[in-house]
Design an enzyme around this catalytic site. Structure first.
Site, PDB file in Angstrom:
ATOM      1  N   CYS A   1      -0.908   3.771   2.827  1.00  0.00           N
ATOM      2  CA  CYS A   1      -0.058   4.082   3.993  1.00  0.00           C
ATOM      3  C   CYS A   1      -0.200   2.521   4.656  1.00  0.00           C
ATOM      4  O   CYS A   1       0.415   1.560   4.597  1.00  0.00           O
ATOM      5  CB  CYS A   1      -1.873   4.463   4.630  1.00  0.00           C
ATOM      6  SG  CYS A   1      -3.487   3.702   3.571  1.00  0.00           S
ATOM      7  N   SER A   2      -1.171   1.752   4.668  1.00  0.00           N
ATOM      8  CA  SER A   2      -0.927   0.370   5.271  1.00  0.00           C
ATOM      9  C   SER A   2      -2.172  -0.578   4.734  1.00  0.00           C
ATOM     10  O   SER A   2      -2.491  -1.340   5.782  1.00  0.00           O
ATOM     11  CB  SER A   2      -0.590   0.402   6.523  1.00  0.00           C
ATOM     12  OG  SER A   2      -1.474   0.750   7.187  1.00  0.00           O
ATOM     13  N   CYS A   3      -2.962  -0.530   3.957  1.00  0.00           N
ATOM     14  CA  CYS A   3      -4.499  -1.464   3.075  1.00  0.00           C
ATOM     15  C   CYS A   3      -3.390  -2.666   3.220  1.00  0.00           C
ATOM     16  O   CYS A   3      -2.619  -2.843   3.143  1.00  0.00           O
ATOM     17  CB  CYS A   3      -5.071  -0.758   1.799  1.00  0.00           C
ATOM     18  SG  CYS A   3      -5.350   0.887   2.230  1.00  0.00           S
TER      19      CYS A   3
ATOM     20  N   CYS B   1       0.951  -1.323   0.180  1.00  0.00           N
ATOM     21  CA  CYS B   1      -0.480  -0.092  -0.223  1.00  0.00           C
ATOM     22  C   CYS B   1       1.031   1.343  -0.174  1.00  0.00           C
ATOM     23  O   CYS B   1       1.826   1.615   1.243  1.00  0.00           O
ATOM     24  CB  CYS B   1      -0.611   0.068   1.283  1.00  0.00           C
ATOM     25  SG  CYS B   1      -1.830   1.428   1.423  1.00  0.00           S
TER      26      CYS B   1
END
Ligand code: FE
Length: 198
Positions: free
Chosen positions: A107-109, A104
């Protein structure tokens, strides 16, 4: 003379998070108990095991595998795995020709219902920026050396679509049961930074 305000990025992330949480609780926007239960569930109860079960089923049931590639969310829900951060899942299959890896960049999906919470390296800005520009080098640094003629495809997960890698079934596992196969599948293989070995 006025004092310079501290820049927010100099305040440690955990303090900023705590302050934000406190504000939300004070205003009655979130219930801290619900939030704690939620975090505990994804930290402790949902791990990569759900994803490993999906992979093992795909390896042993060709019809399931086809449904999984056609409609990831629907096929995964057949096994009872759904919920927040898993509303739209897309499964990409590794082969001898193509290796898929997920990031991602924003961000951190991450597909929580399948893999639990993301590891620290997945959230690291270095991984997020570099794996797009130089995937082969980043994968090699993480211990995965791919043949030069293997094409690498990088998938950028987002809040709309979360990608999940179906790794290659390792040779020599023809006799293994679905449960034995699931035990071989690692989190890293389902993000695409490793392969499954027998
Ligand atoms: Fe994200």
């Amino acid at each position: 003379m006025s004092k310079a305000q501290p820049s927010s990025d100099r305040i440690p992330m955990n303090l900023r998070t705590e302050a934000l949480e406190q504000l939300l609780v004070e205003r009655g926007l979130v219930d801290p108990q619900v939030m704690d239960t939620f975090i505990k569930t994804y930290e402790k109860d949902v791990g990569p095991l759900n994803g490993a079960q999906v992979v093992a089923k795909a390896w042993t049931d060709p019809e399931f595998k086809q449904r999984l590639l056609d409609d990831g969310t629907g096929a995964i829900a057949e096994l009872g795995f759904k919920g927040p951060q898993g509303e739209h899942l897309v499964v990409v299959e590794n082969s001898a020709e193509v290796h898929n890896v997920v990031v991602c960049t924003l961000c951190s999906c991450y597909p929580w219902p399948l893999l639990g919470l993301p590891p620290a390296w997945y959230k690291d800005p270095a991984y997020r920026s570099r794996v797009v520009r130089e995937p082969r080098t980043v994968l090699a640094e993480m211990g995965l050396e791919l043949p030069t003629d293997t094409e690498i495809t990088v998938w950028d997960s987002s809040s709309e679509v979360r990608f999940f890698v179906l790794p290659q079934r390792p040779p020599g596992t023809e006799e293994l049961s679905e449960a034995e196969l699931a035990a071989l599948v690692t989190r890293d293989a389902m993000v695409g930074v490793a392969q499954v070995s027998a």
